[in-house]
Scaffold this motif. Structure first.
Motif, PDB file in Angstrom:
ATOM      1  N   ALA A   1       0.843  -1.078  -0.084  1.00 12.45           N
ATOM      2  CA  ALA A   1       0.040  -0.008   0.090  1.00 12.45           C
ATOM      3  C   ALA A   1       0.959   1.295   0.075  1.00 12.45           C
ATOM      4  O   ALA A   1       1.963   1.362   0.927  1.00 12.45           O
ATOM      5  CB  ALA A   1      -0.949  -0.171   1.357  1.00 12.45           C
ATOM      6  N   GLY A   2       0.681   2.167  -1.010  1.00 15.80           N
ATOM      7  CA  GLY A   2       1.498   3.279  -1.037  1.00 15.80           C
ATOM      8  C   GLY A   2       2.783   3.218  -1.722  1.00 15.80           C
ATOM      9  O   GLY A   2       3.497   3.840  -1.999  1.00 15.80           O
ATOM     10  N   PHE A   3       3.115   1.960  -2.315  1.00 21.43           N
ATOM     11  CA  PHE A   3       4.366   1.611  -3.092  1.00 21.43           C
ATOM     12  C   PHE A   3       4.241   2.713  -4.209  1.00 21.43           C
ATOM     13  O   PHE A   3       3.378   2.728  -5.271  1.00 21.43           O
ATOM     14  CB  PHE A   3       4.317   0.270  -3.446  1.00 21.43           C
ATOM     15  N   PRO A   4       5.300   3.441  -4.245  1.00 20.31           N
ATOM     16  CA  PRO A   4       5.304   4.740  -5.349  1.00 20.31           C
ATOM     17  C   PRO A   4       5.417   4.083  -6.812  1.00 20.31           C
ATOM     18  O   PRO A   4       5.177   4.823  -7.641  1.00 20.31           O
ATOM     19  CB  PRO A   4       6.542   5.552  -4.882  1.00 20.31           C
ATOM     20  N   GLN A   5       5.980   2.946  -6.904  1.00 16.57           N
ATOM     21  CA  GLN A   5       6.176   2.517  -8.259  1.00 16.57           C
ATOM     22  C   GLN A   5       5.118   1.610  -8.898  1.00 16.57           C
ATOM     23  O   GLN A   5       5.161   0.730  -9.752  1.00 16.57           O
ATOM     24  CB  GLN A   5       7.689   1.738  -8.236  1.00 16.57           C
ATOM     25  N   LYS A   6       3.842   1.689  -8.087  1.00 18.62           N
ATOM     26  CA  LYS A   6       2.821   0.807  -8.634  1.00 18.62           C
ATOM     27  C   LYS A   6       2.595   1.100 -10.082  1.00 18.62           C
ATOM     28  O   LYS A   6       2.404   0.155 -10.972  1.00 18.62           O
ATOM     29  CB  LYS A   6       1.608   1.073  -7.490  1.00 18.62           C
ATOM     30  N   LEU A   7       2.406   2.273 -10.427  1.00 17.43           N
ATOM     31  CA  LEU A   7       2.064   2.686 -11.765  1.00 17.43           C
ATOM     32  C   LEU A   7       3.076   2.212 -12.650  1.00 17.43           C
ATOM     33  O   LEU A   7       2.710   1.913 -13.894  1.00 17.43           O
ATOM     34  CB  LEU A   7       1.645   4.162 -11.996  1.00 17.43           C
ATOM     35  N   TRP A   8       4.457   2.426 -12.340  1.00 15.70           N
ATOM     36  CA  TRP A   8       5.469   1.674 -13.209  1.00 15.70           C
ATOM     37  C   TRP A   8       5.048   0.445 -13.615  1.00 15.70           C
ATOM     38  O   TRP A   8       5.304  -0.067 -14.582  1.00 15.70           O
ATOM     39  CB  TRP A   8       6.869   2.025 -12.670  1.00 15.70           C
ATOM     40  N   ILE A   9       4.905  -0.258 -12.363  1.00 11.60           N
ATOM     41  CA  ILE A   9       4.600  -1.912 -12.670  1.00 11.60           C
ATOM     42  C   ILE A   9       3.317  -2.103 -13.689  1.00 11.60           C
ATOM     43  O   ILE A   9       3.591  -2.951 -14.474  1.00 11.60           O
ATOM     44  CB  ILE A   9       4.524  -2.507 -11.320  1.00 11.60           C
TER      45      ILE A   9
END
Lengths: 607, 362
Positions: free
Chosen positions: B101-109
């Motif tokens: 939760a809140g992982f800043p690279q989620k959208l990168w993934i």
């Protein structure tokens, strides 16, 4: 064209040089000791006194907050103070070295100073600096005093002996240098190999050893002792004493003067405890430790200490310029280390084996990237296998010529068990570089086959006719389970469930889709992935393989009188196989499997 | 928190606590990033090494971060599509677990998966790709500086792969305007460099050749400043094509030599954009056989690496070249048609094949 002169703002420049050039306050001690040492060398060279014995003394007065560095070197005339001490960027040492290089290289090499900036570092630790000096050339002593602004005072001073004293009124931020222990450690760190003895508070014995261990008459013993002290807890597996080395250039050769040693510590752990670093001295003065660019990248199991006068320190002398000399030293180190490791491999097999075993992971990683290094280590690196640590030649003797490996980080027990059943050990290739290493090995040895067991474990099964086992298979198939029969070892294993590669991801993806966790577009892409995988690999529920070689399975197939008990035993076999496969079970599913086993056993027990 | 900020905070915190092992996670990341274009194999090994260390240290965010970079390295620097889908899907599933939760690279993934499908079949999955990008954009917050660029860049690639070249060009100019105005110069310049390369490629395809020189020179200067070897080499190659087109043969030759020796030193495979630049150069020089040889090489490499759309593009450009040479054979055409069957909806691509065979499509 009109030419203009730069204007200098001296206090600002002084502040920049003194406070920003150096990253550590301790460097000031190094610079001042080096100046003192160079002054002693100068007196030795220019003074012509046969009985001259150089020395440096450090005196501490914590109450007055003073630290004094005294030497009995050449001293300075009042003219020299103006020319060298008070002129930033100009130092007598560099000029003397340039003169000496022409006719006395060995004496030139004894001098350390370079930039004429070192004295400024005194203002890193001192609010006030007083220098009293008397030159060996005669004349009165002089007293120079500065508080670190653009002015200095130069007055007649008093000093009986030839030499120089630098008295520092230590700033509060550098108070740690007023403690004997910390000052001693700092001196040993920077000036342990400086040939001039350095005494603290009039001690009878000098603080520094004055000579590097490689210059000892029994260098091999001295180096090992030194490693024990400088790298606590390290008993090296191997030590290489460095020597001057000739490197080839595009237009000739160059001899790189190199002193020091490289050594291999007992063991390393990839990523966590790796080495490949050097402690660097230039003309016996410590420059930096943990220098990671001088050794070749594959040598991350090696450490060392070197002294090389052709390396160019940065102005702060806390690092090294990566210039052509740096590259030549890199080349010299790589060639010398490479040659000696080859010698070790050929003539000292036990040590070489010890070295490769201790650093297997790191060596494996770099061998993948370096062909020459790979050749050197390919038969020596040991791998974790189901039969313990084995190198590849020994492994291949046991496996019949193929390399069997598993890459899964979790739950590869089934594949390992099947491999052992076929009397071949399985290599644990979950470590990052093992698979590429094995691939490279088989690419270079056409006769060796490579078998990945993850998702391919069925290659270890032997197909048999279904006929005698049709009843058993029908039992499972009627419950919509995929079931087959095959012969495999160990005979004690009645059934296994094998899953195609990627089954876990597909299972998780399906679950995520079912629970509606994915937003629309992404759900479409993930659904497509699941479809693709299902089309490629068939059923991700797994396939139950009954072992035709297992006596229990044969009896189940042959003994019609078993009746209801047969169904119970088949249920137990299936659930046991699910549990053994393990990785495809959610916790609740595992509980369900145990429940079914319990129920089957209860039904088989007498009421 | 910016996309990258937590790396820096993590490292600073580890160093302050004297935790060298954790600080090393950031160092491995930095080293691997530095090697990404000059030696992608080494970069991938370092990412794998970083992942291993993160696992040992019990740092799940770092494990996932390294997994993302492994996917990124395979896609963009190795251009190897053979096994990347499994890893990308695993990351997409993983990042949705509560611990991220809140992982800043989620959208990168999520964007990695989009990029893979842009290669598998950009037209067949156009709706899913569009929806995924729209969803990701809806999740963007102002501080997600890199993600904003990444998503726009994927839109650009989608438009380009779907043969909507004017749309692609418009998106590129939008990214350019955003980057020019961005006070955070690090990501802005990073994307500007690659954007300039893409704009050269698009200008070539749109036959607006006069635009190439400006983008190539501006991009090269930035790339040189930032030490980005691959784009710098490709942008030099585009400058060589400009000089060749202008008839400045000596300059063209000099630029070509410089670009090709730089490209040769990289251990990364050539991108399809680089192939376009090199082949354009040879075609303009009248050396069609050389260009054809390069297209054959491109085709072989893309096929070996499982790059479905790359292979299609290579076939398209090869057919167009053969048409120019008057040498399109039935066999070539049949092979190209056959290759479109790897797409989910082959019919979306057949028309382009037929047009290329008459030399119409650029």
């Amino acid at each position: 064209m009109e030419k203009h002169r730069f204007n200098l703002h001296l206090p600002g420049l002084l502040k920049v040089l003194a406070e920003h050039l150096y990253s550590s306050k301790k460097v000031a001690i190094r610079e001042l000791i080096q100046n003192a040492h160079d002054s002693c060398v100068r007196r030795k060279i220019e003074g012509g006194e046969s009985d001259y014995r150089s020395r440096i003394d450090l005196d501490l007065d914590p109450v007055q907050r003073t630290l004094t560095i005294r030497d009995n070197g050449a001293g300075l005339t009042s003219e020299e103070i103006g020319t060298y001490l008070a002129t930033i960027g100009r130092g007598y040492t560099r000029e003397l070295r340039e003169k000496l290089t022409l006719y006395s290289a060995s004496e030139a090499a004894e001098l350390i100073g370079q930039f004429g900036l070192g004295f400024l570092s005194a203002f890193l630790i001192a609010a006030e600096v007083t220098l009293t000096t008397r030159s060996f050339q005669g004349g009165q002593a002089s007293r120079w005093h500065s508080v670190g602004d653009e002015h200095y005072e130069l007055t007649p001073g008093w000093r009986e002996e030839v030499g120089t004293s630098v008295e520092l009124r230590v700033k509060p931020a550098a108070s740690f240098l007023l403690r004997e222990k910390e000052l001693s450690e700092t001196v040993r760190c920077y000036a342990d190999f400086v040939p001039t003895p350095i005494y603290l508070q009039g001690d009878a014995y000098p603080l520094n050893r004055q000579a590097p261990p490689w210059e000892d008459d029994h260098a091999d013993v001295a180096i090992r002792e030194y490693i024990g002290r400088a790298f606590p807890g390290t008993e090296p597996l191997y030590v290489l004493q460095l020597r001057d080395w000739q490197v080839r250039l595009a237009d000739g050769t160059l001899t790189v003067p190199l002193q020091g040693f490289l050594f291999v510590p007992p063991g390393s752990i990839a990523s966590v405890r790796e080495y490949g670093d050097l402690t660097v001295y230039i003309r016996r003065m410590f420059i930096c430790d943990r220098e990671r660019d001088l050794l070749p990248p594959w040598a991350r199991f090696v450490r060392g200490v070197i002294d090389c006068p052709v390396l160019q320190p940065t102005a702060s002398r806390e690092g090294i310029h990566q210039d052509e000399n740096f590259e030549s030293v890199q080349q010299a180190l790589e060639e010398q280390l490479g040659q000696d490791l080859r010698r070790l491999a050929q003539h000292d097999a036990p040590t070489w084996r010890l070295l490769v075993r201790g650093h297997s992971d790191v060596i494996t990683g770099w061998a993948v990237k370096d062909n020459e290094f790979f050749e050197r280590v390919e038969d020596l690196v040991v791998f974790r296998t189901t039969r313990g640590l084995l190198n590849l030649p020994d492994y291949l003797k046991q496996s019949g010529g193929n390399l069997y490996y598993v890459t899964r980080e979790l739950g590869s027990l089934q594949e390992q068990l099947l491999a052992e059943g076929r009397d071949v050990p399985a290599i644990d290739a979950s470590w990052f570089a093992v698979t590429p290493f094995l691939e490279k090995y088989t690419a270079r040895h056409a006769e060796v086959g490579l078998v990945k067991l993850d998702g391919e474990a069925h290659t270890l099964l032997r197909s048999v006719p279904e006929g005698p086992f049709a009843g058993l298979l029908e039992h499972y198939r009627s419950q919509q389970l995929r079931a087959r029969v095959a012969a495999f070892k160990p005979l004690d294993v009645p059934a296994l469930i094998l899953y195609p590669q990627g089954a876990e991801i597909v299972r998780e993806a399906r679950q995520s889709l079912d629970e509606g966790e994915m937003p629309g577009g992404l759900a479409g892409l993930i659904s497509d992935y699941v479809e693709r995988k299902s089309a490629d690999a068939g059923d991700f529920q797994g396939t139950l393989y009954l072992n035709a070689s297992c006596p229990l399975v044969r009896r189940l197939a042959e003994d019609a009188a078993l009746g209801r008990d047969r169904a119970m035993v088949l249920a137990i076999l299936y659930q046991t196989a699910r549990l053994f496969a393990g990785r495809m079970l959610a916790p609740l599913e595992a509980v369900g499997a145990f429940r079914e086993i319990n129920q089957a056993l209860e039904r088989m027990m007498p009421p | 928190m910016s996309d990258w900020q937590w790396f820096e905070d993590f490292e600073a915190d580890a160093l302050a606590r004297g935790d060298e092992e954790r600080a090393r996670l950031r160092q491995i990341h930095r080293d691997a990033f530095d090697f990404r274009e000059i030696d992608p194999d080494r970069s991938l090994l370092l990412f794998a090494e970083g992942r291993r260390l993160a696992l040992m240290l019990g740092e799940p965010w770092w494990v996932l971060l390294f997994d993302h970079w492994r996917v990124h390295g395979l896609l963009h620097h190795k251009q190897d599509y053979r096994n990347v889908l499994d890893l990308a899907v695993r990351n997409v599933l993983e990042v949705r677990k509560p611990k991220y939760a809140g992982f800043p690279q989620k959208l990168w993934i999520d964007n990695d998966l989009v990029n893979i499908y842009l290669n598998l079949d950009p037209r067949g999955y156009a709706d899913e790709i569009e929806q995924t990008l729209a969803q990701a954009e809806a999740e963007l917050t102002p501080e997600r500086d890199n993600a904003r660029y990444l998503l726009l860049y994927s839109r650009l690639c989608a438009a380009s792969c779907q043969d909507r070249l004017d749309d692609a060009h418009a998106i590129a100019l939008r990214i350019h305007a955003q980057a020019q105005a961005d006070p955070n110069r690090w990501p802005a310049e990073h994307f500007l460099i690659h954007l300039c390369e893409t704009l050269c490629y698009l200008s070539n395809r749109r036959k607006t050749w006069a635009d190439i020189a400006g983008w190539a020179e501006a991009g090269e200067e930035l790339a040189r400043r930032r030490g980005y070897q691959q784009p710098m080499s490709a942008l030099l190659m585009w400058q060589a094509t400009v000089a060749q087109r202008a008839g400045e043969k000596a300059k063209a030759k000099r630029l070509y030599r410089s670009a090709s020796s730089r490209l040769g030193r990289l251990k990364a495979p050539l991108t399809s954009e680089s192939y376009d630049a090199i082949c354009s150069y040879h075609e303009l020089a009248g050396n069609l056989e050389k260009a054809l040889g390069l297209r054959d090489q491109q085709l072989q490499e893309d096929a070996q690496r499982g790059s479905v759309f790359g292979e299609f593009q290579a076939r398209l450009m090869r057919l167009r070249l053969l048409a120019t040479m008057g040498r399109v054979s039935e066999h070539d055409l049949a092979e190209a048609r056959q290759a479109t069957r790897k797409f989910r909806q082959p019919e979306n691509y057949r028309g382009q094949i037929e047009r290329a065979a008459t030399g119409e499509v650029g």
